[in-house]
Write an enzyme that holds these catalytic residues in place. Structure first.
Site, PDB file in Angstrom:
ATOM      1  N   GLY A  43       0.761  -1.285   0.065  1.00  0.00           N
ATOM      2  CA  GLY A  43      -0.086   0.000  -0.135  1.00  0.00           C
ATOM      3  C   GLY A  43       0.852   1.191   0.116  1.00  0.00           C
ATOM      4  O   GLY A  43       1.735   1.348  -0.776  1.00  0.00           O
ATOM      5  N   ASP A  44       0.724   2.214   1.082  1.00  0.00           N
ATOM      6  CA  ASP A  44       1.428   3.291   0.964  1.00  0.00           C
ATOM      7  C   ASP A  44       2.588   3.268   2.354  1.00  0.00           C
ATOM      8  O   ASP A  44       2.979   4.496   2.550  1.00  0.00           O
ATOM      9  CB  ASP A  44       0.409   4.447   1.452  1.00  0.00           C
ATOM     10  N   GLU A  45       3.158   1.980   2.513  1.00  0.00           N
ATOM     11  CA  GLU A  45       4.084   1.900   3.585  1.00  0.00           C
ATOM     12  C   GLU A  45       5.404   1.668   3.036  1.00  0.00           C
ATOM     13  O   GLU A  45       5.233   0.492   2.511  1.00  0.00           O
ATOM     14  CB  GLU A  45       3.675   1.297   5.014  1.00  0.00           C
TER      15      GLU A  45
END
Length: 127
Positions: A43-45
């Protein structure tokens, strides 16, 4: 001695996150040293695993470099994006000696940085 940085980016469509990941990899690797690891957790990590960083001063410099690199405006298709990441930092052995503990502490610090809108935070650090 290891230090862990976790970075999260604002929610974006997957195609945009992939473009950001490519840019981060190119820019981030320029800021990292040989032997450091940059990985997308999903995802966004993203996470950086840094060997031999026992002092907070060079970690602060690295966080500032990563923030500067990732925060540069970027064009994706017809969109002009400005990404504002948040970075959390945990250090071994101060904040834990296992990967699980370091990741949990870096994650908590990242949420503190996000909540306080200050770019990056060290685990246990008061703003």
């Amino acid at each position: 001695m290891w230090s862990t940085l976790i970075m999260t980016l604002p929610t974006q469509p997957n195609a945009v996150r992939l473009r950001i990941w490519r840019n981060l990899k190119a820019l981030g690797c320029a800021a990292l040293r040989d032997g450091d690891t940059l990985a997308r957790l999903g995802g966004d990590e993203f996470a950086c695993l840094l060997q031999g960083m026992a002092d907070a001063a060079p970690l602060r410099q690295l966080c500032a470099k990563l923030l500067e690199a990732v925060s540069r405006p970027m064009k994706v298709a017809d969109l002009q994006l400005l990404v504002c990441p948040s970075i959390g930092v945990a250090m071994c052995p101060q904040h834990g000696t296992t990967a699980k503990d370091l990741m949990a502490c870096a994650d908590a610090a990242m949420y503190a940085a996000k909540r306080e809108r200050r770019g990056f935070a060290f685990y246990g650090e008061v703003a």
